[in-house]
Write an enzyme that holds these catalytic residues in place. Sequence first.
Site, PDB file in Angstrom:
ATOM      1  N   GLU A  52       0.829  -1.208   0.000  1.00 16.44           N
ATOM      2  CA  GLU A  52       0.000   0.000   0.000  1.00 16.44           C
ATOM      3  C   GLU A  52       0.865   1.260   0.000  1.00 16.44           C
ATOM      4  OE1 GLU A  52      -4.208  -0.953   2.074  1.00 16.44           O
ATOM      5  OE2 GLU A  52      -2.479  -1.421   3.337  1.00 16.44           O
ATOM      6  N   GLU A  54      -3.875  -9.515   3.894  1.00 13.91           N
ATOM      7  CA  GLU A  54      -4.683  -9.213   5.087  1.00 13.91           C
ATOM      8  C   GLU A  54      -5.853 -10.171   5.278  1.00 13.91           C
ATOM      9  OE1 GLU A  54      -2.664  -5.306   4.092  1.00 13.91           O
ATOM     10  OE2 GLU A  54      -3.518  -6.998   2.992  1.00 13.91           O
TER      11      GLU A  54
END
Length: 698
Positions: free
Chosen positions: A105, A125
């Site tokens: 990210e 995640e």
Amino acid sequence: MSEVVTYSREQSVGVITVNYPPVNALGHAVRSGIQSAIQQGRDDADAKVLLIVCEGRTFIAGADIREFGKPLQEPALPDLINDIEATDKPVVAAIHGTALGGGLEVALGCHYRVAVPSAKVGLPEVKLGLLPGAGGTQRLPRLTGAQKALEMITTGDFVAAARAAELGIVDEVVGSEDVRAEGLAYAQKVVAEGKPVRRVSELSDKLEAEKGSAVFEQFREGLKKKARGLIAPFKCTDAVEAAFTSASFADGMKRERELFSELMASDQRAGLIHAFFSEREVSKVPGLAKDTPVRDIKSVGVIGAGTMGGGIAMNFANVGIPVRLLEVKQEALDKGLAIIRKNYENTAKKGRLTMEQVEERMSLITGTLSYNDFADVDLVIEAVFERMDVKKSIFGQLDGVCKPGAILASNTSTLDIDEIASATKRPEDVIGLHFFSPANVMKLLEIVRGEKTADDVKATAMQLAKRIKKVGVLVGNCHGFVGNRMLHKRGAEAMSLVDEGATPQQVDKVLTDLGFPMGQFAMGDLAGIDIGYSIRQERRKAGEDVAPSWMDKLAEQGRLGQKTMAGTYRYEEGSRKPIPDPAVDELIAEFRKEQGITAREVTDQEILERCMYVMVNEGAKILDEGIAYRSLDIDITWIYGYGFPAYRGGPMFWADQIGLDKILDAVKKYHNEVGGKQWEPSPLLEKLVAEGKKFGDL
């Protein structure tokens, strides 16, 4: 300026270097350090481009797990990434090792991304019951389109650098592994070519091309089977869809945070994170010093070339350890070696091995008919039929043949390791290595310590588990150890419930609805009904009071499960799907009549409580006796050996969430109604309830 993040300048490149061993995780010091360095780069008039690069073996590999559960310290990761993206000078991320989760990210917040050839990227995640919460679900689909973003985010799988470039995730795969030099060269090219600031959040061509498409509806349909019982993959899908349906990037980010918060509050997130930490903790054995020496395992002998022995041999060949595979007859040996080859060739057909690798692995497995060929091996694993007399005879022979210091291991699933060791003059070298079927696939290795097993043998076994890519759990010696001891209690209750009026498929459905991949009776068919039958017969021979069972009748009729196309269920050629069989219904009805049992209606709730709470009660006894050191040892055993849904955290963690007081009340109720030692409340369970504590508090 943070000590773990530094700013320097090389010609026109402002270099932001992260150095936070071991994996440059996004702890507070890294986040605040990058934020400060970005500001310094903005203020540096001579810096025309900024480069983020990491020291050590990897780019930022994700969140700092040391901060899990602690109050958040500013800056929050989404805010940091927004700061990076808003910078008016081009920012380049140079990726090596892995850019995972928050690390990817951060890279997506940069204006350009380059990667060395060996690098990998991913957003894992979902494996912790979460979704990428710092813009990953909004930025990634702007680069890859919906389908690939959905695949990456809902599976958590990594993507290699070359594929990442094809997908548009990275702009270039550089020519060498020197990430700093290559990153600097690319940054200087950005300046020389006058490349503009390019913000991923402002890209819209992929979004416009797929707006209104059926991709999300179709993807959710596929998830219903692939992600059965899981919440996070569906929430991930919702978040990615928000990138295509929101009026703005900011609105999409708002939706991502809402969904992230929902997952943070879910029991599944708690269960998966418990499983994540427990898997790492289980290798740290209480009372076994970190510096305990280990024995060198350079060659292995395996006794028995059947399904289990062949699978065990493959584990060692897979990591380059030579194996000698023993059988009593040439025909059995040839058959076993042929099955191993077929397994490898099937893997090659799926593209996961080359034929050259198949031949390499087969060359490491040598067949033999003589125990004398075990004279110089470092470890022998016996994987024969579950009979004490057979195993003791084998260990007696091994004792006379194997060199001093060789480890002698039994793959027994239930039998007394100390009695097996008594057949040798070296009980300190004997240990249980309980592999799970299929042994070349299942991740659990239940390592059983005997009363006299030496510490260096225990340490060697734990290290060896990692070497062959298993999750090793060290447990004590008793009938069934940890996993099967609890399973036998569940199995006995499942059979009793059918005796009383439930159907096998009703019992199995309650367990699969809880999240198990298969129920008690379907699992018995897969393992082989003869195994349980043999165990019950051995216990009867030993003088134990083992009640008669309708499953004994199945075994005596030759209905041994999938291998005979009939067990509790029947099976069709080429299919593993269990099909209810009226003939079994008749057999059960006849058994009830013989035993004087009148069938009654059994509710799903009673099935859940009797099958699961009896396991929890037994697990508490196992802890109280020191057979398992910690409740997490039991949880990991059940997750990796018996298909307990990881999102529920394991049976003991699940019990903590249900409430130990509720479980104890039910145990007492069934003790009064059903009777039997299995329902005698565990003293530890009673103690924890009285003190208002959980298994996790131990």
